[in-house]
Design a protein around this motif. Structure first.
Motif, PDB file in Angstrom:
ATOM      1  N   ASP A  58       0.833  -1.201   0.000  1.00 39.72           N
ATOM      2  CA  ASP A  58       0.000   0.000   0.000  1.00 39.72           C
ATOM      3  C   ASP A  58       0.871   1.256   0.000  1.00 39.72           C
ATOM      4  O   ASP A  58       2.100   1.205   0.113  1.00 39.72           O
ATOM      5  N   GLY A  59       0.209   2.410  -0.143  1.00 40.38           N
ATOM      6  CA  GLY A  59       0.924   3.683  -0.239  1.00 40.38           C
ATOM      7  C   GLY A  59       1.747   4.010   0.988  1.00 40.38           C
ATOM      8  O   GLY A  59       2.833   4.603   0.872  1.00 40.38           O
ATOM      9  N   PHE A  60       1.257   3.627   2.172  1.00 38.67           N
ATOM     10  CA  PHE A  60       2.009   3.904   3.394  1.00 38.67           C
ATOM     11  C   PHE A  60       3.372   3.208   3.366  1.00 38.67           C
ATOM     12  O   PHE A  60       4.398   3.779   3.728  1.00 38.67           O
ATOM     13  N   GLU A  61       3.386   1.960   2.926  1.00 43.00           N
ATOM     14  CA  GLU A  61       4.637   1.202   2.879  1.00 43.00           C
ATOM     15  C   GLU A  61       5.584   1.765   1.824  1.00 43.00           C
ATOM     16  O   GLU A  61       6.797   1.850   2.031  1.00 43.00           O
ATOM     17  N   VAL A  62       5.020   2.156   0.673  1.00 42.26           N
ATOM     18  CA  VAL A  62       5.838   2.757  -0.381  1.00 42.26           C
ATOM     19  C   VAL A  62       6.498   4.040   0.121  1.00 42.26           C
ATOM     20  O   VAL A  62       7.707   4.262  -0.049  1.00 42.26           O
ATOM     21  N   SER A  63       5.702   4.872   0.782  1.00 43.89           N
ATOM     22  CA  SER A  63       6.224   6.130   1.317  1.00 43.89           C
ATOM     23  C   SER A  63       7.335   5.881   2.336  1.00 43.89           C
ATOM     24  O   SER A  63       8.390   6.528   2.305  1.00 43.89           O
ATOM     25  N   SER A  64       7.111   4.927   3.223  1.00 47.59           N
ATOM     26  CA  SER A  64       8.114   4.614   4.249  1.00 47.59           C
ATOM     27  C   SER A  64       9.421   4.151   3.618  1.00 47.59           C
ATOM     28  O   SER A  64      10.517   4.528   4.063  1.00 47.59           O
ATOM     29  N   ALA A  91      -1.183   8.841   7.131  1.00 46.19           N
ATOM     30  CA  ALA A  91      -0.459   9.203   5.911  1.00 46.19           C
ATOM     31  C   ALA A  91       0.726  10.120   6.232  1.00 46.19           C
ATOM     32  O   ALA A  91       1.828   9.945   5.701  1.00 46.19           O
ATOM     33  N   ILE A  92       0.494  11.076   7.102  1.00 53.37           N
ATOM     34  CA  ILE A  92       1.577  11.985   7.488  1.00 53.37           C
ATOM     35  C   ILE A  92       2.649  11.228   8.263  1.00 53.37           C
ATOM     36  O   ILE A  92       3.856  11.424   8.055  1.00 53.37           O
ATOM     37  N   ASP A  93       2.219  10.324   9.147  1.00 49.42           N
ATOM     38  CA  ASP A  93       3.175   9.514   9.924  1.00 49.42           C
ATOM     39  C   ASP A  93       4.040   8.638   9.020  1.00 49.42           C
ATOM     40  O   ASP A  93       5.194   8.349   9.336  1.00 49.42           O
ATOM     41  N   ALA A  94       3.475   8.211   7.882  1.00 45.36           N
ATOM     42  CA  ALA A  94       4.198   7.333   6.955  1.00 45.36           C
ATOM     43  C   ALA A  94       5.173   8.100   6.059  1.00 45.36           C
ATOM     44  O   ALA A  94       5.822   7.498   5.197  1.00 45.36           O
TER      45      ALA A  94
END
Length: 320
Positions: A58-64, A91-94
């Motif tokens: 998901d997007g959170f993992e990609v961002s991280s 989302a901000i935390d990621a």
């Protein structure tokens, strides 16, 4: 801007890409988190538009992962049809910087992109200034260690290197060589050919020495005025003589005319050579003193030659 658009839904991805291109941006599309991570280092985006809900990653993992793999900060705006506060907070935390609700409003999209474009411009300016500063620091570092005229090492840098070599060679019980050389009758050269020509003569000699001594553990520097110093690691008395002979031949082969020299029609040098297996406690002044004693003998014996240092030279100077 260069925008990396990541969304697994083809229709939504294509529609948003068209809008971004109409606004004048360059768009690279990815249909998965894995594809986005593959494209990221090649594309080097100014902005990432990242869908949250995607299969596998998901997007959170990609961002991280982007934040972990690439320390240079690039804005990430999440895309989602959910507007729950806890999702926005996640989302901000990621590692996200902003959040857009799908379907994305045209005016809101334009406004967000304008803000991000200002940030991209400032970041590029900062990167440029950082690169310029790094280049200037490199130049200053070089100037701090380099003789301004001849571009070989300056005296301070040679002194530092010699002290290091004394310590290392003393620890490993191996010999090193110090050669102090002086351009013969250089004052007469300057007086008759001019200081500009004199500078050119020193530059040519420095270049010849640099070409001779290029291996690790070999150092060429300007000692001062028309004097140069050569340091050679792992060099015993026999190798020291070979190095001195190489220097004599190389300088003569430059064929720099010197009609006012008393030993040759061309520029020559006199050399004082020291080969020593240091204990590690010797001072550089001691080694320079020995090399200078040998150089004095080379000049006394007629110049255009090298003389190996011998402890008896100390007695000779006392007798004089």
């Amino acid at each position: 801007m260069k925008i990396l658009l990541v969304d697994d839904v083809q229709m939504e991805r294509m529609q948003l890409a068209i809008r971004l291109k109409q606004l004048g941006h360059i768009v690279e599309m990815a249909d998965s988190g894995h594809e986005a991570l593959r494209l990221y280092p090649e594309f080097k985006p100014d902005l990432v538009l990242l869908d949250i809900t995607m299969p596998e990653m998901d997007g959170f993992e990609v961002s991280s992962q982007i934040r972990e793999l690439y320390p240079e900060w690039i804005p990430i705006i999440f895309l989602s049809s959910h507007d729950a506060p806890e999702i926005i907070a996640s989302a901000i935390d990621a590692g996200g910087d902003d959040y857009l609700i799908k379907p994305v409003d045209k005016l809101v999209l334009r406004a967000k992109l304008q803000a991000m474009q200002r940030i991209a411009f400032m970041r590029n300016q900062l990167n440029k200034k950082t690169a310029d500063l790094a280049r200037l620091n490199q130049e200053l570092e070089k100037l701090a260690h380099e003789d301004g005229l001849t571009k070989v090492r300056n005296r301070r840098d040679v002194d530092k290197k010699l002290q290091e070599m004394v310590s290392v060679h003393g620890r490993h019980k191996v010999a090193l060589t110090v050669i102090l050389l002086d351009v013969d009758f250089f004052k007469l050269y300057n007086d008759n050919y001019g200081h500009i020509q004199g500078d050119q003569c020193l530059i040519k000699i420095a270049s010849a020495l640099n070409n001779l001594f290029v291996r690790n553990g070999e150092v060429v520097g300007r000692y001062g005025g028309e004097e140069f110093v050569v340091l050679v690691g792992h060099s015993d008395i026999y190798q020291a003589e070979l190095h001195a002979e190489r220097i004599k031949t190389a300088i003569s082969s430059l064929f720099i005319s010197h009609e006012h020299s008393q030993v040759s029609e061309c520029v020559t040098v006199s050399q004082g050579v020291v080969s020593i297996q240091p204990t590690g406690n010797e001072s550089i002044d001691e080694l320079y003193h020995m090399a200078d004693k040998a150089l004095y003998q080379a000049k006394r014996q007629g110049r255009n030659r090298y003389v190996m240092y011998d402890p008896s030279m100390e007695c000779d100077s006392l007798n004089e």
